[in-house]
Design a protein around this motif. Structure first.
Motif, PDB file in Angstrom:
ATOM      1  N   MET A  44      33.538 -15.228 -17.144  1.00 43.55           N
ATOM      2  CA  MET A  44      32.805 -15.068 -18.654  1.00 43.55           C
ATOM      3  C   MET A  44      32.744 -16.553 -19.111  1.00 43.55           C
ATOM      4  N   ASP A  45      32.508 -17.552 -19.542  1.00 46.17           N
ATOM      5  CA  ASP A  45      32.259 -18.971 -20.381  1.00 46.17           C
ATOM      6  C   ASP A  45      33.205 -18.307 -21.610  1.00 46.17           C
ATOM      7  N   LEU A  46      34.500 -18.437 -22.008  1.00 42.11           N
ATOM      8  CA  LEU A  46      35.044 -18.108 -22.940  1.00 42.11           C
ATOM      9  C   LEU A  46      35.000 -19.051 -24.746  1.00 42.11           C
ATOM     10  N   ILE A  47      34.210 -20.238 -23.595  1.00 41.50           N
ATOM     11  CA  ILE A  47      33.941 -20.574 -25.273  1.00 41.50           C
ATOM     12  C   ILE A  47      32.670 -20.389 -25.589  1.00 41.50           C
ATOM     13  N   ASP A  48      31.150 -20.113 -24.732  1.00 38.75           N
ATOM     14  CA  ASP A  48      29.737 -19.666 -24.849  1.00 38.75           C
ATOM     15  C   ASP A  48      30.239 -18.408 -25.606  1.00 38.75           C
TER      16      ASP A  48
ATOM     17  N   TYR B  12      26.916 -13.083 -23.657  1.00 35.08           N
ATOM     18  CA  TYR B  12      27.956 -13.360 -24.295  1.00 35.08           C
ATOM     19  C   TYR B  12      28.870 -12.947 -24.912  1.00 35.08           C
TER      20      TYR B  12
ATOM     21  N   HIS C 201      36.346  -8.935 -22.279  1.00 35.73           N
ATOM     22  CA  HIS C 201      37.024  -9.776 -21.986  1.00 35.73           C
ATOM     23  C   HIS C 201      38.590  -9.286 -23.317  1.00 35.73           C
TER      24      HIS C 201
END
Length: 298
Positions: free
Chosen positions: A1-5, A36, A43
């Protein structure tokens, strides 16, 4: 996954209290916002929200993350901005709140001048006479008229203005011109209920303060509306120059009690406490401070 998103979706949801409102703030779909946040929870291996049919609330783990995540996101955005803005200019959206009259007569024009220098920016201006909750509504910066007592925000003074007393020439011919603040007791005064004490007008002369109780047939929650009523001959108004400078210039209004200093009110920029202010917001605040001085609205 995109941690920032995931972090952005988490912060927006925590601030607004719902996935739908967070999605509106982020400009993405409700489903994607929920996805998200769910991916971020997977995560981290913890639940960040307690979900109900009406709203979402933070768990203990969510509260711990929320105490640090907004500052972390601001630092990340500022880091990227430092790398890209020198070569490409400012980008992204700035969400701004301002009072209705001040916003319509000055802030919108000032932002137009600022945006012309930074064409990569998008401006989301929201006008309201209520003090916006910056965190809940996702507001980056608020321009406010008067003193703010909210403890969770930082305040930078941009300038201050004096209120003016004015009436139409027709009204003054019919009712006479007040020579002292105390004379206002015999006049129809138009009260702006956005003021903390709309029926008490404050004057100063030679260091002495005079507080005058006033009354009239009109109470309005807009300095601009009070100006228009006064210009139409319905009474005397007490307000900022930016609300009725056009009426003064074209002769529809004339000032009175010029020998007395009226109340001085600050104009401030407000942003959230504990957050690193992105460079584009620092630049906007600096621009507004200089622009106010040169715009002749004070």
């Amino acid at each position: 996954m995109d941690l920032i998103d995931g972090l952005k979706a988490f912060v927006a949801t925590a601030q607004t209290g719902s996935f739908t409102a967070a999605a509106d703030q982020l400009g993405i779909s409700n489903r994607l916002t929920s996805k998200y946040v769910g991916a971020l929870e997977a995560h981290l291996g913890v639940r960040l929200f307690q979900r109900t049919t009406r709203k979402v609330g933070l768990t203990a783990a969510g509260e711990d993350l929320m105490a640090r995540a907004p500052a972390l996101m601001d630092e990340f955005d500022d880091m990227l901005a430092d790398v890209t803005e020198d070569s490409r200019g400012f980008a992204g959206t700035i969400r701004i709140s301002a009072p209705v009259t001040f916003g319509e007569t000055y802030v919108n024009k000032m932002l137009g001048r600022f945006a012309a220098l930074h064409p990569g920016l998008s401006i989301d201006l929201r006008l309201t006479d209520s003090f916006s909750d910056l965190a809940t509504e996702g507001i980056d910066l608020a321009f406010r008229v008067g003193i703010t007592e909210t403890l969770s925000v930082k305040v930078r003074k941009l300038g201050s203005f004096q209120t003016h007393v004015a009436a139409s020439p027709d009204y003054l011919e019919r009712r006479g011109r007040p020579e002292r603040p105390e004379d206002l007791a015999d006049h129809a005064c138009i009260l702006d209920t956005n003021r903390r004490a709309p029926n008490r007008w404050i004057f100063r002369k030679e260091g002495a303060e005079v507080v005058v109780p006033v009354s009239g047939n009109f109470r309005v929650n807009s300095a601009r509306a009070a100006c228009e009523l006064a210009a139409a001959g319905h009474g005397i108004t007490y307000g900022p120059k930016f609300a009725f400078c056009d009426a003064l210039e074209d002769g529809r209004l004339a000032t009175v009690l010029e020998d007395y200093n009226s109340e001085t009110i600050p104009i401030v920029a407000v942003y959230l406490e504990g957050r690193t202010l992105p460079r584009k917001l620092r630049t906007l605040i600096d621009f507004a401070q200089e622009d106010i001085r040169g715009a002749g609205i004070l």
